[in-house]
Scaffold this motif. Structure first.
Motif, PDB file in Angstrom:
ATOM      1  N   VAL A 259     -18.210  30.182   3.066  1.00 58.59           N
ATOM      2  CA  VAL A 259     -19.470  29.597   2.826  1.00 58.59           C
ATOM      3  C   VAL A 259     -18.910  30.218   0.866  1.00 58.59           C
ATOM      4  N   ALA A 260     -18.604  29.248  -0.006  1.00 62.74           N
ATOM      5  CA  ALA A 260     -17.896  29.607  -1.104  1.00 62.74           C
ATOM      6  C   ALA A 260     -18.726  28.878  -2.634  1.00 62.74           C
TER       7      ALA A 260
ATOM      8  N   GLU B  48     -12.132  29.530  19.130  1.00 60.80           N
ATOM      9  CA  GLU B  48     -12.812  29.619  17.710  1.00 60.80           C
ATOM     10  C   GLU B  48     -11.664  28.285  16.141  1.00 60.80           C
ATOM     11  N   ARG B  49     -12.636  28.385  15.555  1.00 60.49           N
ATOM     12  CA  ARG B  49     -12.689  27.449  14.650  1.00 60.49           C
ATOM     13  C   ARG B  49     -13.354  28.202  13.067  1.00 60.49           C
ATOM     14  N   THR B  50     -12.062  27.774  12.599  1.00 59.33           N
ATOM     15  CA  THR B  50     -12.949  28.247  10.359  1.00 59.33           C
ATOM     16  C   THR B  50     -13.546  26.679   9.623  1.00 59.33           C
ATOM     17  N   VAL B  51     -14.640  26.254   9.167  1.00 54.26           N
ATOM     18  CA  VAL B  51     -14.706  25.267   8.344  1.00 54.26           C
ATOM     19  C   VAL B  51     -14.983  25.787   7.250  1.00 54.26           C
ATOM     20  N   LYS B  52     -15.095  24.773   5.797  1.00 51.08           N
ATOM     21  CA  LYS B  52     -15.161  25.708   4.974  1.00 51.08           C
ATOM     22  C   LYS B  52     -15.951  25.085   4.314  1.00 51.08           C
TER      23      LYS B  52
ATOM     24  N   ARG C 205     -25.930  24.328   7.757  1.00 47.07           N
ATOM     25  CA  ARG C 205     -25.915  23.992   6.307  1.00 47.07           C
ATOM     26  C   ARG C 205     -26.873  25.956   5.876  1.00 47.07           C
ATOM     27  N   SER C 206     -26.176  25.931   4.826  1.00 50.12           N
ATOM     28  CA  SER C 206     -26.077  27.801   5.028  1.00 50.12           C
ATOM     29  C   SER C 206     -27.627  27.587   3.387  1.00 50.12           C
ATOM     30  N   GLN C 207     -28.093  29.519   3.695  1.00 52.08           N
ATOM     31  CA  GLN C 207     -28.351  28.790   2.703  1.00 52.08           C
ATOM     32  C   GLN C 207     -28.679  29.072   1.854  1.00 52.08           C
TER      33      GLN C 207
ATOM     34  N   ASP D  47     -28.693  30.164  -1.485  1.00 51.07           N
ATOM     35  CA  ASP D  47     -28.231  31.560  -1.812  1.00 51.07           C
ATOM     36  C   ASP D  47     -26.939  31.501  -1.466  1.00 51.07           C
ATOM     37  N   PHE D  48     -26.646  31.505   0.096  1.00 57.94           N
ATOM     38  CA  PHE D  48     -25.723  32.708   0.591  1.00 57.94           C
ATOM     39  C   PHE D  48     -23.920  32.498  -0.202  1.00 57.94           C
ATOM     40  N   ILE D  49     -22.839  32.762   0.016  1.00 59.37           N
ATOM     41  CA  ILE D  49     -21.776  33.388   0.263  1.00 59.37           C
ATOM     42  C   ILE D  49     -21.252  33.918   0.833  1.00 59.37           C
ATOM     43  N   GLY D  50     -20.704  33.895   1.508  1.00 61.40           N
ATOM     44  CA  GLY D  50     -19.433  34.823   2.744  1.00 61.40           C
ATOM     45  C   GLY D  50     -19.197  33.856   3.594  1.00 61.40           C
ATOM     46  N   ASP D  51     -19.248  34.541   4.855  1.00 57.97           N
ATOM     47  CA  ASP D  51     -18.969  34.181   6.302  1.00 57.97           C
ATOM     48  C   ASP D  51     -19.935  34.413   7.392  1.00 57.97           C
ATOM     49  N   ASP D  52     -20.070  32.765   8.344  1.00 63.06           N
ATOM     50  CA  ASP D  52     -21.526  33.078   9.066  1.00 63.06           C
ATOM     51  C   ASP D  52     -20.658  32.843  10.241  1.00 63.06           C
TER      52      ASP D  52
END
Length: 115
Positions: A106-107, A5-9, A75-77, A79-84
């Motif tokens: 995604v911030a 498990e990893r987290t990426v900004k 790559r997020s949409q 207008d997306f903000i939050g965790d994916d």
């Protein structure tokens, strides 16, 4: 087998590297690249994999090497903000399989107002 498990900004609608996959043999040459499968797709973005060359120094017993690699991007949409969250399965030629669960945080650009 428990997943890695990893987290990426990330920032909205920007390509963010979430993984680099190589296969370096003991003699510092490249072995067969792993196969990569998207097990669970992200809900608010997409994942792409590109071929690349990776240069490394002081990797294991290899002082300098350049090997082919697969690089995964998220790559997020716009207008997306939050965790994916996405899950990928990496299968190496020797039979080893690794499950990677990657959370992308995604911030937005901070308190800036949209114009």
């Amino acid at each position: 087998m428990s997943p890695v498990e990893r987290t990426v900004k990330s920032a909205p609608n920007k390509d963010t590297r979430v993984g680099v996959f190589i296969n370096v043999l003991p003699d510092c040459t490249s072995g067969p690249l792993p196969t990569i499968r998207l097990v669970n797709a992200p809900a608010s973005g997409k994942v792409t994999v590109k071929s690349a060359k990776v240069k490394a120094t002081n990797y294991k017993s290899c002082l300098a090497l350049e090997v082919p690699a697969y690089v995964a991007f998220y790559r997020s949409q716009p207008d997306f903000i939050g965790d994916d969250v996405l899950t990928i399965e990496v299968k190496y030629a020797g039979g080893r399989t690794e499950i990677q669960k990657i959370t992308i945080n995604v911030a937005g650009p901070g308190a800036q107002q949209k114009i």
